[in-house]
Design a protein around this motif. Structure first.
Motif, PDB file in Angstrom:
ATOM      1  N   ALA A  11       4.745   5.709   8.710  1.00 50.97           N
ATOM      2  CA  ALA A  11       5.862   6.655   8.606  1.00 50.97           C
ATOM      3  C   ALA A  11       7.178   5.924   8.376  1.00 50.97           C
ATOM      4  O   ALA A  11       7.996   6.344   7.550  1.00 50.97           O
ATOM      5  N   ASP A  12       7.380   4.820   9.090  1.00 47.67           N
ATOM      6  CA  ASP A  12       8.627   4.061   8.935  1.00 47.67           C
ATOM      7  C   ASP A  12       8.740   3.449   7.538  1.00 47.67           C
ATOM      8  O   ASP A  12       9.809   3.484   6.913  1.00 47.67           O
ATOM      9  N   LEU A  13       7.641   2.888   7.045  1.00 49.49           N
ATOM     10  CA  LEU A  13       7.663   2.287   5.714  1.00 49.49           C
ATOM     11  C   LEU A  13       7.885   3.351   4.641  1.00 49.49           C
ATOM     12  O   LEU A  13       8.566   3.112   3.643  1.00 49.49           O
ATOM     13  N   GLY A  14       7.317   4.536   4.851  1.00 51.05           N
ATOM     14  CA  GLY A  14       7.502   5.610   3.893  1.00 51.05           C
ATOM     15  C   GLY A  14       8.937   6.080   3.822  1.00 51.05           C
ATOM     16  O   GLY A  14       9.447   6.424   2.749  1.00 51.05           O
ATOM     17  N   GLN A  15       9.630   6.079   4.963  1.00 49.40           N
ATOM     18  CA  GLN A  15      11.027   6.498   4.993  1.00 49.40           C
ATOM     19  C   GLN A  15      11.953   5.420   4.459  1.00 49.40           C
ATOM     20  O   GLN A  15      13.032   5.715   3.937  1.00 49.40           O
TER      21      GLN A  15
ATOM     22  N   ILE B 103       0.836  -1.199   0.000  1.00 43.16           N
ATOM     23  CA  ILE B 103       0.000   0.000   0.000  1.00 43.16           C
ATOM     24  C   ILE B 103       0.874   1.254   0.000  1.00 43.16           C
ATOM     25  O   ILE B 103       0.634   2.211  -0.739  1.00 43.16           O
ATOM     26  N   VAL B 104       1.921   1.255   0.836  1.00 40.68           N
ATOM     27  CA  VAL B 104       2.822   2.412   0.900  1.00 40.68           C
ATOM     28  C   VAL B 104       3.527   2.614  -0.435  1.00 40.68           C
ATOM     29  O   VAL B 104       3.652   3.742  -0.935  1.00 40.68           O
ATOM     30  N   THR B 105       4.002   1.521  -1.044  1.00 37.42           N
ATOM     31  CA  THR B 105       4.652   1.611  -2.348  1.00 37.42           C
ATOM     32  C   THR B 105       3.724   2.238  -3.377  1.00 37.42           C
ATOM     33  O   THR B 105       4.114   3.126  -4.149  1.00 37.42           O
ATOM     34  N   ASP B 106       2.473   1.786  -3.384  1.00 39.21           N
ATOM     35  CA  ASP B 106       1.530   2.290  -4.374  1.00 39.21           C
ATOM     36  C   ASP B 106       1.153   3.740  -4.100  1.00 39.21           C
ATOM     37  O   ASP B 106       1.045   4.549  -5.027  1.00 39.21           O
ATOM     38  N   LEU B 107       0.958   4.104  -2.835  1.00 37.30           N
ATOM     39  CA  LEU B 107       0.619   5.491  -2.513  1.00 37.30           C
ATOM     40  C   LEU B 107       1.761   6.433  -2.873  1.00 37.30           C
ATOM     41  O   LEU B 107       1.530   7.569  -3.298  1.00 37.30           O
ATOM     42  N   ARG B 108       2.989   5.974  -2.678  1.00 38.08           N
ATOM     43  CA  ARG B 108       4.136   6.815  -3.031  1.00 38.08           C
ATOM     44  C   ARG B 108       4.125   7.113  -4.528  1.00 38.08           C
ATOM     45  O   ARG B 108       4.342   8.263  -4.952  1.00 38.08           O
ATOM     46  N   ALA B 109       3.878   6.088  -5.346  1.00 33.53           N
ATOM     47  CA  ALA B 109       3.829   6.287  -6.791  1.00 33.53           C
ATOM     48  C   ALA B 109       2.639   7.160  -7.180  1.00 33.53           C
ATOM     49  O   ALA B 109       2.733   7.995  -8.084  1.00 33.53           O
ATOM     50  N   THR B 110       1.508   6.983  -6.499  1.00 29.77           N
ATOM     51  CA  THR B 110       0.321   7.785  -6.791  1.00 29.77           C
ATOM     52  C   THR B 110       0.568   9.252  -6.478  1.00 29.77           C
ATOM     53  O   THR B 110       0.151  10.142  -7.232  1.00 29.77           O
TER      54      THR B 110
END
Length: 259
Positions: A191-195, A159-166
């Motif tokens: 937050a940790d996964l996003g970083q 989910i984090v990977t996809d939101l980052r690309a979005t």
């Protein structure tokens, strides 16, 4: 992923490349990737993510039409100037019709549920954040669904990977920016996964649904990207002939309305 000020895509159809040719190491340095990675792409090995494609196009100073063509070759939807699409188009409606009794829900690129078919066995919020699967995945409100801890971590990472690309594709989407900012504030895991910038792709997964009448139903689900409207379709199935398939079929007979 962070709440940054608004920024434009930087691609202007009237802009020409400043240099007719760029060396591999120069392109790699400008895009923030390795020269070996660029070499693999040139050899047709691997598929760049939407984020990598974006920085490569900026480094090459591509025009907007050139960038959109590059996106189409890589199977990505180019960034929009405004909000991510939030409509279910006619092609997607026909897909839902052809899936018959197969339970499916359709989400926009920010993972907000837009429509569902034969999905009376799950609890879907009525509005706003309650209908957003990313919000529910990181705030502990999964409704009647549960996963093993290992599968939950993998699902959250994807989910984090996809939101980052979005977020890269729709830099002016205020709703998406607010969602990401609030998730960072309320979820240390998000937050940790996003970083960490871990690139986790969708994989086949499994979830257990607690149905009020049929009991626990364990189903497989697959996530498909629908390029029309940049949508995500989540399809739920159970092993043919299994007790879970029988229980799932019973729930579909009771719930056949499309939202």
């Amino acid at each position: 992923m962070s709440g940054r000020p608004r920024r434009r895509t930087g691609f202007d159809p009237s802009t020409r490349r400043r240099t007719p040719g760029v060396r591999r190491d120069e392109l790699a340095a400008a895009a923030g990737v390795s020269a070996e990675y660029i070499k693999r792409l040139e050899q047709g090995q691997g598929r760049p993510s939407a984020g990598v494609l974006y920085v490569l196009a900026r480094a090459l100073r591509l025009s907007r039409p050139e960038y959109e063509y590059l996106c189409s070759l890589a199977g990505h939807v180019p960034p929009g100037a405004g909000r991510s699409p939030r409509q279910v188009g006619p092609g997607t409606r026909r897909l839902l019709d052809r899936l018959g009794d197969t339970p499916v829900c359709v989400n926009d690129a920010a993972w907000t549920v837009l429509a569902w078919e034969k999905l009376g066995c799950t609890s879907i919020g009525s509005h706003g954040r309650d209908r957003n699967m990313a919000w529910r995945a990181f705030t502990g409100d999964q409704g009647r669904t549960t996963r093993t801890s290992e599968r939950e971590v993998r699902f959250q990472s994807s989910i984090v990977t996809d939101l980052r690309a979005t977020a890269l594709r729709y830099p002016d989407d205020d709703w998406l920016r607010d969602l990401v900012t609030d998730l960072q504030a309320v979820s240390e895991t998000f937050a940790d996964l996003g970083q960490a910038h871990v690139d986790t792709r969708y994989q086949d997964d499994q979830v257990t649904i607690r149905h009020p009448d049929a009991g626990d139903i364990t189903v497989d689900y697959d996530i498909m990207t629908i390029h029309e409207g940049d949508l995500r379709a989540v399809v739920f199935t159970a092993e043919t002939g299994s007790a879970d398939a029988a229980r799932l079929a019973v729930t579909q007979g009771r719930h056949s309305d499309r939202r």
